[in-house]
Write a protein that holds these residues in place. Structure first.
Motif, PDB file in Angstrom:
ATOM      1  N   HIS A 175      55.884 -75.903  84.565  1.00 43.20           N
ATOM      2  CA  HIS A 175      55.547 -75.656  83.157  1.00 43.20           C
ATOM      3  C   HIS A 175      55.683 -76.979  82.401  1.00 43.20           C
ATOM      4  O   HIS A 175      56.619 -77.764  82.654  1.00 43.20           O
ATOM      5  CB  HIS A 175      56.483 -74.613  82.553  1.00 43.20           C
ATOM      6  N   PRO A 176      54.794 -77.256  81.445  1.00 49.77           N
ATOM      7  CA  PRO A 176      54.863 -78.534  80.725  1.00 49.77           C
ATOM      8  C   PRO A 176      56.213 -78.816  80.072  1.00 49.77           C
ATOM      9  O   PRO A 176      56.620 -79.973  79.958  1.00 49.77           O
ATOM     10  CB  PRO A 176      53.759 -78.390  79.669  1.00 49.77           C
ATOM     11  N   MET A 177      56.956 -77.762  79.657  1.00 49.89           N
ATOM     12  CA  MET A 177      58.215 -78.026  78.951  1.00 49.89           C
ATOM     13  C   MET A 177      59.291 -78.561  79.888  1.00 49.89           C
ATOM     14  O   MET A 177      60.284 -79.154  79.438  1.00 49.89           O
ATOM     15  CB  MET A 177      58.711 -76.759  78.248  1.00 49.89           C
ATOM     16  N   SER A 178      59.094 -78.370  81.204  1.00 54.17           N
ATOM     17  CA  SER A 178      60.075 -78.889  82.164  1.00 54.17           C
ATOM     18  C   SER A 178      59.388 -79.665  83.281  1.00 54.17           C
ATOM     19  O   SER A 178      59.874 -79.710  84.409  1.00 54.17           O
ATOM     20  CB  SER A 178      60.882 -77.735  82.758  1.00 54.17           C
ATOM     21  N   ALA A 179      58.256 -80.282  82.946  1.00 55.55           N
ATOM     22  CA  ALA A 179      57.428 -80.909  83.977  1.00 55.55           C
ATOM     23  C   ALA A 179      57.884 -82.312  84.347  1.00 55.55           C
ATOM     24  O   ALA A 179      57.596 -82.795  85.446  1.00 55.55           O
ATOM     25  CB  ALA A 179      55.974 -80.953  83.504  1.00 55.55           C
ATOM     26  N   LYS A 180      58.604 -82.992  83.445  1.00 53.08           N
ATOM     27  CA  LYS A 180      58.937 -84.385  83.707  1.00 53.08           C
ATOM     28  C   LYS A 180      59.759 -84.523  84.985  1.00 53.08           C
ATOM     29  O   LYS A 180      60.794 -83.872  85.159  1.00 53.08           O
ATOM     30  CB  LYS A 180      59.698 -84.991  82.542  1.00 53.08           C
ATOM     31  N   GLY A 181      59.243 -85.381  85.883  1.00 54.76           N
ATOM     32  CA  GLY A 181      59.916 -85.615  87.144  1.00 54.76           C
ATOM     33  C   GLY A 181      59.728 -84.520  88.167  1.00 54.76           C
ATOM     34  O   GLY A 181      60.243 -84.615  89.282  1.00 54.76           O
ATOM     35  N   VAL A 182      59.004 -83.466  87.780  1.00 56.89           N
ATOM     36  CA  VAL A 182      58.802 -82.324  88.678  1.00 56.89           C
ATOM     37  C   VAL A 182      57.327 -82.149  89.030  1.00 56.89           C
ATOM     38  O   VAL A 182      56.947 -82.030  90.196  1.00 56.89           O
ATOM     39  CB  VAL A 182      59.339 -81.017  88.054  1.00 56.89           C
ATOM     40  N   LEU A 183      56.478 -82.123  88.003  1.00 59.44           N
ATOM     41  CA  LEU A 183      55.051 -81.858  88.194  1.00 59.44           C
ATOM     42  C   LEU A 183      54.394 -82.948  89.045  1.00 59.44           C
ATOM     43  O   LEU A 183      54.575 -84.137  88.787  1.00 59.44           O
ATOM     44  CB  LEU A 183      54.349 -81.778  86.834  1.00 59.44           C
ATOM     45  N   VAL A 184      53.643 -82.507  90.031  1.00 54.14           N
ATOM     46  CA  VAL A 184      52.783 -83.405  90.825  1.00 54.14           C
ATOM     47  C   VAL A 184      51.369 -82.851  90.686  1.00 54.14           C
ATOM     48  O   VAL A 184      51.037 -81.814  91.271  1.00 54.14           O
ATOM     49  CB  VAL A 184      53.207 -83.467  92.298  1.00 54.14           C
ATOM     50  N   ASN A 185      50.557 -83.521  89.875  1.00 52.19           N
ATOM     51  CA  ASN A 185      49.234 -83.018  89.498  1.00 52.19           C
ATOM     52  C   ASN A 185      48.212 -83.342  90.582  1.00 52.19           C
ATOM     53  O   ASN A 185      47.810 -84.498  90.742  1.00 52.19           O
ATOM     54  CB  ASN A 185      48.812 -83.656  88.171  1.00 52.19           C
ATOM     55  N   PRO A 186      47.747 -82.352  91.341  1.00 43.19           N
ATOM     56  CA  PRO A 186      46.808 -82.629  92.433  1.00 43.19           C
ATOM     57  C   PRO A 186      45.442 -83.091  91.942  1.00 43.19           C
ATOM     58  O   PRO A 186      44.740 -83.827  92.647  1.00 43.19           O
ATOM     59  CB  PRO A 186      46.716 -81.296  93.173  1.00 43.19           C
ATOM     60  N   THR A 187      45.066 -82.691  90.730  1.00 38.09           N
ATOM     61  CA  THR A 187      43.774 -83.122  90.188  1.00 38.09           C
ATOM     62  C   THR A 187      43.763 -84.630  89.956  1.00 38.09           C
ATOM     63  O   THR A 187      42.811 -85.327  90.335  1.00 38.09           O
ATOM     64  CB  THR A 187      43.465 -82.383  88.885  1.00 38.09           C
ATOM     65  N   LEU A 188      44.825 -85.135  89.339  1.00 39.70           N
ATOM     66  CA  LEU A 188      44.904 -86.578  89.115  1.00 39.70           C
ATOM     67  C   LEU A 188      44.995 -87.343  90.428  1.00 39.70           C
ATOM     68  O   LEU A 188      44.421 -88.428  90.573  1.00 39.70           O
ATOM     69  CB  LEU A 188      46.095 -86.904  88.224  1.00 39.70           C
ATOM     70  N   LEU A 189      45.703 -86.770  91.397  1.00 38.53           N
ATOM     71  CA  LEU A 189      45.791 -87.430  92.708  1.00 38.53           C
ATOM     72  C   LEU A 189      44.430 -87.462  93.401  1.00 38.53           C
ATOM     73  O   LEU A 189      44.110 -88.429  94.092  1.00 38.53           O
ATOM     74  CB  LEU A 189      46.822 -86.719  93.584  1.00 38.53           C
ATOM     75  N   ALA A 190      43.633 -86.414  93.213  1.00 41.94           N
ATOM     76  CA  ALA A 190      42.285 -86.418  93.789  1.00 41.94           C
ATOM     77  C   ALA A 190      41.446 -87.537  93.181  1.00 41.94           C
ATOM     78  O   ALA A 190      40.693 -88.229  93.886  1.00 41.94           O
ATOM     79  CB  ALA A 190      41.615 -85.060  93.559  1.00 41.94           C
ATOM     80  N   VAL A 191      41.584 -87.732  91.876  1.00 46.18           N
ATOM     81  CA  VAL A 191      40.870 -88.827  91.211  1.00 46.18           C
ATOM     82  C   VAL A 191      41.364 -90.174  91.736  1.00 46.18           C
ATOM     83  O   VAL A 191      40.576 -91.078  92.018  1.00 46.18           O
ATOM     84  CB  VAL A 191      41.042 -88.736  89.683  1.00 46.18           C
ATOM     85  N   ASP A 192      42.684 -90.314  91.894  1.00 43.87           N
ATOM     86  CA  ASP A 192      43.238 -91.551  92.450  1.00 43.87           C
ATOM     87  C   ASP A 192      42.679 -91.816  93.848  1.00 43.87           C
ATOM     88  O   ASP A 192      42.356 -92.953  94.195  1.00 43.87           O
ATOM     89  CB  ASP A 192      44.771 -91.469  92.520  1.00 43.87           C
ATOM     90  N   PHE A 193      42.582 -90.751  94.641  1.00 47.41           N
ATOM     91  CA  PHE A 193      42.074 -90.889  96.010  1.00 47.41           C
ATOM     92  C   PHE A 193      40.625 -91.366  96.008  1.00 47.41           C
ATOM     93  O   PHE A 193      40.269 -92.317  96.716  1.00 47.41           O
ATOM     94  CB  PHE A 193      42.195 -89.554  96.741  1.00 47.41           C
ATOM     95  N   VAL A 194      39.788 -90.735  95.200  1.00 48.01           N
ATOM     96  CA  VAL A 194      38.371 -91.125  95.146  1.00 48.01           C
ATOM     97  C   VAL A 194      38.230 -92.569  94.683  1.00 48.01           C
ATOM     98  O   VAL A 194      37.378 -93.325  95.176  1.00 48.01           O
ATOM     99  CB  VAL A 194      37.592 -90.164  94.223  1.00 48.01           C
TER     100      VAL A 194
END
Length: 421
Positions: free
Chosen positions: A235-254
């Motif tokens: 959840h965004p309210m507790s995402a810091k240091g926890v969330l790993v966004n696969p969409t952004l990683l896909a962009v990084d990969f491409v």
């Protein structure tokens, strides 16, 4: 048959075949054929082959239709190579109507109004490929569908050739095998499901490219890769240091790949890696890649690059899990050429010389059923149907070019006998 009779026979068959909707649908080969309508086309051809006296006619559970026209040879004739001809029964699905409404016309130049009510016009200024066909008879659509010359012009060609051979006992030939396959347009799935024991030929031909004179015996090596990135949802309210966004990683990969080595930046025999799709949700992203190169070594290097970039992504974000699935789709026909089978290619050029056809040799930025069949040890080059603007509502078929394609088929059969003497 005389020239006019041949043309009429070709046109009659072609118009009959395109009446049958037989679009294929991409499904990754999960079901072959991908559409029920392709069975209608296969069963019609099965009936026609049997009526012609073709032997060993077989329609497989994957809708692959094969048959053999037995050799017709004089006494004491030497061995004549067995030749195969392959064409696909499906037409492409490009979100147009599956129903083809063709029209035959004498082209006098300028624009062609395909559908007046819907204001669909093939404009000469936008289609310079029309210019060489002034004063010829063309078959066009009404603008609401593809024509289906890809690949039903080839089917008409092969079936008319078989009829000619059975009608005239003076035409000497070795065994002629035919294969009509589904789902070429969505991954060559028909040829990948062929029973090659029913296609025991010395070499073969596909008839599946465009304008008069085109010859293809060099295609891409082709493969695909699917990279799946598993992130971590939060959840965004507790995402810091926890969330790993696969969409952004896909962009990084491409973005790890060279933007200059993509389809829109390459031509000729230059290869590429094409990011076709990215699908993602809060926990998972999937990147689908196409890999293409005419050169086998460069093709393998591109596959290694994908794996290297997968590993880089893992190092960039150690909390994600990355999976990569890769497979080969087809090979370069040229890699199957040997001293023993190159007559298949040599005969094309000899036959064209005799027929007064100027060859236009193309390193195809794509593949044919022959690209896969050639990986099975059966060299399978490709030559023209005569049609143009495949996969478009502006597809058209010049009837004289269709006749020349048929004449080339007959000449190749005759050359196999002649060169064996």
């Amino acid at each position: 048959m005389k020239t006019n009779a041949i043309e009429e026979a070709l046109v009659e068959r072609f118009l009959r075949y395109i009446k049958i909707p037989s679009q294929s649908k991409a499904n990754g080969g999960k079901a072959v054929p991908s559409t029920e309508e392709q069975w209608d086309m296969a069963r019609l051809l099965q009936s026609e082959l049997e009526e012609l006296g073709v032997q060993d006619v077989s329609l497989s559970d994957k809708c692959v239709l094969t048959g053999r026209l037995p050799a017709n040879l004089p006494p004491d004739a030497p061995h004549v190579p067995a030749i195969g001809f392959c064409a696909h029964i499906d037409t492409v699905d490009v979100s147009l109507s599956p129903v083809v409404k063709p029209r035959r016309l004498h082209y006098e130049g300028g624009d062609i109004v395909l559908h007046a009510e819907k204001e669909i016009v093939m404009r000469a200024a936008e289609h310079p490929e029309l210019a060489p066909y002034v004063d010829q008879e063309l078959i066009v659509t009404d603008g609401t569908s593809v024509l289906g010359a890809d690949n039903k012009a080839a089917i008409a060609n092969i079936m008319t050739a078989l009829a000619s051979l059975t009608d005239d006992a003076s035409l000497w030939h070795g065994d002629i095998y035919v294969a009509f396959v589904p789902d070429e347009e969505c991954g060559l799935w028909g040829s990948k499901n062929m029973d090659f024991s029913k296609f025991p030929v010395d070499y073969a031909y596909t008839i599946d490219c465009c304008a008069l004179g085109e010859v293809v015996y060099e295609t891409f090596n082709a493969g695909s890769a699917e990279v799946t990135i598993h992130g971590v949802s939060a959840h965004p309210m507790s995402a810091k240091g926890v969330l790993v966004n696969p969409t952004l990683l896909a962009v990084d990969f491409v973005n790890l790949f060279d933007r200059r080595e993509t389809p829109e930046c390459t031509e000729g025999t230059e290869g590429y890696i094409w990011c076709q799709t990215i699908r993602s949700n809060p926990t998972t992203a999937t990147v689908e890649l196409n890999i293409r190169d005419h050169d086998k070594a460069r093709y393998e290097a591109r596959k290694r690059l994908i794996l290297e970039n997968v590993e880089k992504l893992r190092q960039m974000e150690t909390r994600c899990r990355v999976e990569c699935r890769m497979e080969d789709t087809y090979g370069n026909i040229a890699d199957a050429v040997t001293d023993d089978n190159r007559q298949a290619i040599d005969h094309i050029y000899e036959a064209m010389r005799r027929l007064g056809i100027t060859p236009k040799t193309i390193a195809m930025r794509g593949g044919t059923d022959g690209s896969f069949i050639s990986t099975k040890g059966i060299l399978t080059p490709n030559y023209f149907t005569g049609g143009l603007n495949f996969h478009s509502n502006c597809e058209f078929l010049p009837i004289p070019s269709l006749r020349k394609s048929y004449e080339l088929t007959m000449a190749l059969i005759a050359l196999a006998y002649e060169k064996a003497q």
